[in-house]
Design a protein around this motif. Structure first.
Motif, PDB file in Angstrom:
ATOM      1  N   LYS A  72       0.876  -1.012  -0.076  1.00 27.09           N
ATOM      2  CA  LYS A  72      -0.106   0.058   0.082  1.00 27.09           C
ATOM      3  C   LYS A  72       0.840   1.264  -0.083  1.00 27.09           C
ATOM      4  O   LYS A  72       0.704   2.228  -0.500  1.00 27.09           O
ATOM      5  N   ARG A  73       2.028   1.103   0.946  1.00 31.39           N
ATOM      6  CA  ARG A  73       2.886   2.301   1.021  1.00 31.39           C
ATOM      7  C   ARG A  73       4.045   1.854   1.068  1.00 31.39           C
ATOM      8  O   ARG A  73       4.495   0.962   1.614  1.00 31.39           O
ATOM      9  N   GLN A  77       7.554   6.696   0.602  1.00 33.86           N
ATOM     10  CA  GLN A  77       6.292   7.644   0.424  1.00 33.86           C
ATOM     11  C   GLN A  77       6.149   8.276   1.966  1.00 33.86           C
ATOM     12  O   GLN A  77       6.035   9.536   2.377  1.00 33.86           O
ATOM     13  N   LYS A  81       6.305  12.228   3.297  1.00 30.78           N
ATOM     14  CA  LYS A  81       5.498  12.774   4.347  1.00 30.78           C
ATOM     15  C   LYS A  81       6.085  13.347   5.537  1.00 30.78           C
ATOM     16  O   LYS A  81       5.459  14.647   5.966  1.00 30.78           O
ATOM     17  N   ALA A 108       3.397   0.689   6.696  1.00 29.28           N
ATOM     18  CA  ALA A 108       3.935   0.355   5.607  1.00 29.28           C
ATOM     19  C   ALA A 108       4.109  -1.329   5.474  1.00 29.28           C
ATOM     20  O   ALA A 108       4.613  -1.669   4.515  1.00 29.28           O
TER      21      ALA A 108
END
Ligand SMILES: Nc1ncnc2c1ncn2[C@@H]1O[C@H](COP(=O)(O)OP(=O)(O)OP(=O)(O)O)[C@@H](O)[C@H]1O
Ligand SMILES: [Mg+2]
Length: 270
Positions: A72-73, A77, A81, A108
């Motif tokens: 997903k992440r 990333q 952020k 994550a």
């Protein structure tokens, strides 16, 4: 929160063989990712790996397709952020960043029955953000403590693993193809560890991949650079066939020659 992570599929498993932090490195294209995927399968099938964490530390994230998975992440990333919040965020938000990092890293993590998966991914923001890297690495190190076996698919250099993932390894496996350039890179990696202390590691081993010819010659080349040979992986038509149609390497037939060879290596390690 991270330490609360408990794998559900433990019942049928044999006793884990103790903590093992293994990273794979070597010249580009030598088979690091295919090797990581085959070792991952061998590890979870052995029932002796305990809780298994796979880390894709290559920004190109080839391990995900070799496993047939997605995330997903990525950690990249998350890093973005954090940097944006640190640069533009409200005072309150900035103050909470330190507490949020463990949680963000946990987010994550992709959990499956056989293993958990973390992808480092790439970072967009250029420049040195050493404090952020240090915070994230320490969160990954904390997360790693909840696992029995950690397997990392790296790049040729070791700096990126040391900077972003972990500072200490139990085993570093250098993958080389049967070419002088593969062995030269293995030599450079050995020097990075022994002379330059780029990363701490207990054991260093060389795995020859895509082997078709004499093992004696390869063993002699390894002796010349002073690295012991952990194993020889034959050229395996099935890997090429899986690659061609985009099938995960982890779906190789159980008797596929390269997979069989990795089974032996893993038995030696666990
Ligand atoms: N034992 C093997 N037999 C046949 N083909 C193989 C074998 N191991 C790897 N390959 C093939 O070699 C190519 C390179 O493998 P892989 O992507 O795993 O290398 P890599 O070292 O991870 O590359 P990169 O440096 O780009 O990350 C792929 O096409 C893969 O399918
Ligand atoms: Mg790769």
């Amino acid at each position: 929160m991270i330490s609360e992570y408990i794998k559900q599929s433990g019942e049928s498993m044999a006793e884990p063989a103790g903590k093992n932090l293994i990273a794979v490195c070597g010249k580009g294209g030598t088979g690091k990712t295919a090797s990581t995927a085959m070792m991952a399968r061998t590890l979870y099938e052995s029932g002796r790996a305990g809780k298994l964490l796979l880390i894709d530390a290559d920004p190109a994230m080839g391990l995900l397709s070799a496993l047939g998975q997605n995330v997903k992440r990525t950690m990249g990333q998350i890093r973005e952020k954090i940097i944006k919040t640190a640069q533009k965020g409200e005072k309150e938000e900035k103050a909470r960043l330190g507490d949020m990092i463990d949680y963000m890293v946990f987010e994550a993590l992709t959990e499956m029955d056989e293993y958990a998966l973390l992808a480092m991914g790439r970072t967009e923001t250029l420049g040195c953000f050493c404090p952020v890297n240090t915070l994230l690495r320490s969160a990954v190190e904390t997360l790693s403590q909840s696992f029995d076996t950690i397997l990392i698919d790296g790049e040729a250099g070791l700096e990126q693993i040391n900077r972003q993932v972990v500072r200490q390894l139990d085993i570093l496996l250098i993958i080389s193809d049967p070419t002088s350039r593969g062995i030269e890179t293995a030599d450079l990696i050995k020097k990075m560890v022994m002379d330059d202390n780029v990363i701490k590691c207990e054991k260093l081993g060389l795995v020859y991949n895509r082997v078709r010819g004499s093992e004696d010659l390869l063993r002699q080349s390894a002796e010349k650079i002073g690295v012991s040979v952990t194993g020889f992986i034959p050229f395996d038509e099935n890997i090429a066939a899986h690659d061609l149609v985009g099938k995960p390497i982890t779906d190789l037939p159980a008797d596929s020659p390269a997979l069989v060879a990795y089974r032996e290596i893993i038995e030696g390690i666990l």
